[in-house]
Design a protein around this motif. Structure first.
Motif, mmCIF file in Angstrom:
data_model
loop_
_atom_site.group_PDB
_atom_site.id
_atom_site.type_symbol
_atom_site.label_atom_id
_atom_site.label_comp_id
_atom_site.label_asym_id
_atom_site.label_seq_id
_atom_site.Cartn_x
_atom_site.Cartn_y
_atom_site.Cartn_z
ATOM 1 N N VAL A 58 -14.142 -44.981 12.338
ATOM 2 C CA VAL A 58 -14.619 -44.087 13.401
ATOM 3 C C VAL A 58 -15.520 -43.005 12.798
ATOM 4 C CG1 VAL A 58 -13.922 -42.505 15.238
ATOM 5 C CG2 VAL A 58 -12.479 -44.479 14.673
ATOM 6 N N PRO A 59 -16.744 -42.849 13.296
ATOM 7 C CA PRO A 59 -17.585 -41.761 12.794
ATOM 8 C C PRO A 59 -16.964 -40.391 13.046
ATOM 9 C CG PRO A 59 -18.918 -43.391 13.940
ATOM 10 C CD PRO A 59 -17.480 -43.743 14.206
ATOM 11 N N ALA A 60 -17.348 -39.428 12.229
ATOM 12 C CA ALA A 60 -16.817 -38.070 12.345
ATOM 13 C C ALA A 60 -17.171 -37.469 13.701
ATOM 14 C CB ALA A 60 -17.366 -37.205 11.224
ATOM 15 N N ALA B 148 -14.568 -46.099 20.136
ATOM 16 C CA ALA B 148 -13.645 -44.958 20.040
ATOM 17 C C ALA B 148 -14.408 -43.654 19.845
ATOM 18 C CB ALA B 148 -12.660 -45.177 18.900
ATOM 19 N N PHE B 149 -15.443 -43.672 19.027
ATOM 20 C CA PHE B 149 -16.254 -42.474 18.801
ATOM 21 C C PHE B 149 -16.838 -41.973 20.124
ATOM 22 C CE2 PHE B 149 -20.622 -40.866 18.182
ATOM 23 C CZ PHE B 149 -20.354 -39.727 17.444
ATOM 24 N N GLU B 150 -17.357 -42.881 20.941
ATOM 25 C CA GLU B 150 -17.971 -42.478 22.201
ATOM 26 C C GLU B 150 -16.917 -42.050 23.219
ATOM 27 O OE1 GLU B 150 -21.097 -45.004 23.566
ATOM 28 O OE2 GLU B 150 -22.005 -45.135 21.580
ATOM 29 N N ASP B 151 -15.747 -42.680 23.176
ATOM 30 C CA ASP B 151 -14.661 -42.262 24.057
ATOM 31 C C ASP B 151 -14.159 -40.863 23.683
ATOM 32 O OD1 ASP B 151 -14.860 -44.675 25.377
ATOM 33 O OD2 ASP B 151 -13.108 -45.572 24.406
ATOM 34 N N LEU B 152 -14.104 -40.569 22.387
ATOM 35 C CA LEU B 152 -13.693 -39.232 21.951
ATOM 36 C C LEU B 152 -14.681 -38.175 22.443
ATOM 37 C CD1 LEU B 152 -12.576 -40.144 18.339
ATOM 38 C CD2 LEU B 152 -11.109 -39.003 20.028
ATOM 39 N N ALA C 228 -16.520 -38.374 25.155
ATOM 40 C CA ALA C 228 -16.297 -38.227 26.598
ATOM 41 C C ALA C 228 -15.049 -37.409 26.885
ATOM 42 C CB ALA C 228 -16.191 -39.614 27.246
ATOM 43 N N LEU C 229 -14.013 -37.604 26.085
ATOM 44 C CA LEU C 229 -12.789 -36.819 26.262
ATOM 45 C C LEU C 229 -13.058 -35.340 26.017
ATOM 46 C CD1 LEU C 229 -9.703 -36.912 26.774
ATOM 47 C CD2 LEU C 229 -9.427 -37.096 24.292
ATOM 48 N N ASP C 230 -13.856 -35.020 25.012
ATOM 49 C CA ASP C 230 -14.216 -33.625 24.763
ATOM 50 C C ASP C 230 -14.967 -33.030 25.949
ATOM 51 O OD1 ASP C 230 -13.048 -33.580 22.270
ATOM 52 O OD2 ASP C 230 -14.905 -33.906 21.160
ATOM 53 N N ILE C 231 -15.852 -33.829 26.551
ATOM 54 C CA ILE C 231 -16.595 -33.357 27.716
ATOM 55 C C ILE C 231 -15.644 -33.041 28.860
ATOM 56 C CG2 ILE C 231 -18.170 -34.129 29.549
ATOM 57 C CD1 ILE C 231 -19.764 -35.579 27.329
ATOM 58 N N LEU C 232 -14.710 -33.935 29.122
ATOM 59 C CA LEU C 232 -13.741 -33.714 30.199
ATOM 60 C C LEU C 232 -12.921 -32.454 29.946
ATOM 61 C CD1 LEU C 232 -12.199 -34.665 32.741
ATOM 62 C CD2 LEU C 232 -10.742 -36.023 31.220
ATOM 63 N N ARG C 233 -12.404 -32.296 28.735
ATOM 64 C CA ARG C 233 -11.533 -31.165 28.419
ATOM 65 C C ARG C 233 -12.288 -29.831 28.480
ATOM 66 N NH1 ARG C 233 -9.467 -30.596 23.608
ATOM 67 N NH2 ARG C 233 -7.744 -29.374 24.453
ATOM 68 N N LEU D 168 -5.270 -46.823 24.398
ATOM 69 C CA LEU D 168 -4.251 -46.789 23.356
ATOM 70 C C LEU D 168 -4.827 -46.203 22.070
ATOM 71 C CD1 LEU D 168 -1.433 -47.526 22.330
ATOM 72 C CD2 LEU D 168 -2.292 -49.842 21.865
ATOM 73 N N VAL D 169 -5.996 -46.666 21.667
ATOM 74 C CA VAL D 169 -6.642 -46.158 20.461
ATOM 75 C C VAL D 169 -6.988 -44.681 20.623
ATOM 76 C CG1 VAL D 169 -8.720 -46.315 19.028
ATOM 77 C CG2 VAL D 169 -7.517 -48.405 19.723
ATOM 78 N N LEU D 170 -7.548 -44.330 21.776
ATOM 79 C CA LEU D 170 -7.962 -42.947 22.004
ATOM 80 C C LEU D 170 -6.771 -42.000 21.982
ATOM 81 C CD1 LEU D 170 -10.229 -40.963 22.664
ATOM 82 C CD2 LEU D 170 -9.953 -41.563 25.087
#
Length: 371
Positions: free
Chosen positions: A40-42, A217-221, A223-228, A251-253
């Motif tokens: 996963v990229p940083a 996973a990197f792109e999902d992370l 998006a999660l930051d945007i939501l939060r 599950l991964v996220l």
């Protein structure tokens, strides 16, 4: 000199971006091992979001969003809220399935009223029992973000003209269509090419030190930051979930993001051993990251974020998994949660690889209680 079409058209800046970003270290030892296995990229600063449009559909405010990641075209997302909502809402990042359909991204999860395409309606009927999951979640009282992830929808690779190996397979399929009298739509043509192209994407990711699942996973992370970060979302009351490949992504996220408090994994739980040999060809590269199995069994990912509660929905007639693999995973999860039974809820449905209305209703109730 004749130049062949680029195998990563539309994402030519991807390799340099991955090298520049470096690798995620995770939030604890186990998540670090998972991030390393997936490559996963940083993490990046929360992307700036542009609201392209706002509308109302059957009690839901629907916003069309867009943001730019360090590579590739802009990402399209949709934010849904109940129109009568007041104050701060719990948030849900709902993740779209693979479905063998990369022409469509997150729009498969929304009801856009009269603007909903026939292709979206057909996919929702086939996989989601005719429901727009994101709208149902919003009406239940959540701020819901859905987005196109790496290689889907707005984030899809350009495959016209297709690279050489994809062109060979596509040519054979076109010949078969002609013989059968099938007139393919642009979506069918693209999805056929994308299925062949996924191997090239996975190969490229491996050469870059990451993986197909690691890029998703990197792109999902992000998006999660945007939501939060949204002003009307409680960043400490956030859940993730999805069906099929979306459930695997959830599950991964949940393992990589310590702020996730609840996760729903629908029709995407098995032991890896249970895939051999009959079910090896039924899954995408999202479940086949080289090196992952030497570090984790699939159910073990629920151990990484101890603050997250899990609802896992099994379909007893799911043709994509062996009964043994699903039951073994359920047993492992129940045994692991024996000391804290509230961390795991496993439910079984007499159905195939689909989201039933009962599954969706259980999901809404689970998030309501857990968040």
């Amino acid at each position: 000199m004749t130049h062949s079409p680029s195998p990563i058209a539309g994402f030519e800046d991807w390799p340099e971006a991955v090298r520049r970003l470096g690798r995620s270290k995770g939030h604890n030892t186990a998540s670090g091992l998972l991030a390393q296995a997936l490559g996963v990229p940083a993490p990046i600063p929360t992307p700036a979001v542009t609201v392209r449009r706002t509308r109302t559909v059957d009690g839901v405010q629907l916003q069309d969003l867009e943001w730019q990641l360090p590579y590739g075209p802009p990402t399209r997302g949709f934010l849904l809220r109940p129109t009568q909502a007041e104050g701060i809402l719990p948030g849900v990042l709902w993740l779209h399935c693979h479905g063998g359909n990369k022409w469509l991204g997150a729009e498969r999860l929304i009801d856009a009223g009269t603007e909903t395409s026939e292709e979206v309606t057909a996919l929702q009927q086939n996989l989601y029992s005719g429901h727009a999951a994101a709208n149902d979640l919003a009406r239940a009282g959540f701020a819901v973000l859905v987005h196109d992830s790496f290689s889907w929808g707005s984030r899809r690779f350009l495959l016209d003209p297709p690279p050489a190996r994809v062109a060979e397979g596509l040519s054979a399929q076109r010949a078969l269509w002609r013989e059968e009298g099938v007139k393919p739509t642009p979506a069918l043509e693209y999805n056929t090419a994308a299925a062949l192209h996924e191997h090239t994407v996975a190969k490229t990711a491996g050469l870059l030190g990451t993986s197909y699942a690691g890029m998703v996973a990197f792109e999902d992370l992000a998006a999660l930051d945007i939501l939060r970060a949204l002003p009307d979302v409680d960043g400490n009351r956030v859940g993730v979930g999805g069906f099929s490949g979306g459930g695997g992504r959830a599950l991964v996220l949940s393992a990589l993001a310590p702020k996730v408090r609840a996760a729903v994994v629908c029709c995407m739980m098995t032991t890896l051993k249970g895939l051999f040999p009959a079910h090896l060809d039924t899954h995408s590269w999202l479940l086949a990251t080289p090196g992952l199995a030497s570090t984790f069994e699939w159910p073990e990912l629920t151990r990484i974020n101890r603050d997250c509660r899990y609802l896992v929905q099994f379909a007893g007639g799911d043709p994509l998994f062996s009964s043994e693999g699903m039951h073994d995973a359920d047993t492992w999860l129940r045994d692991d949660a024996a000391g804290t039974p509230s961390r795991y809820t496993g439910t079984w449905y007499d159905t195939g690889h689909v989201v039933t209305p009962a599954m969706l209703a259980e999901t809404l109730e689970y998030f309501t209680v857990s968040l």
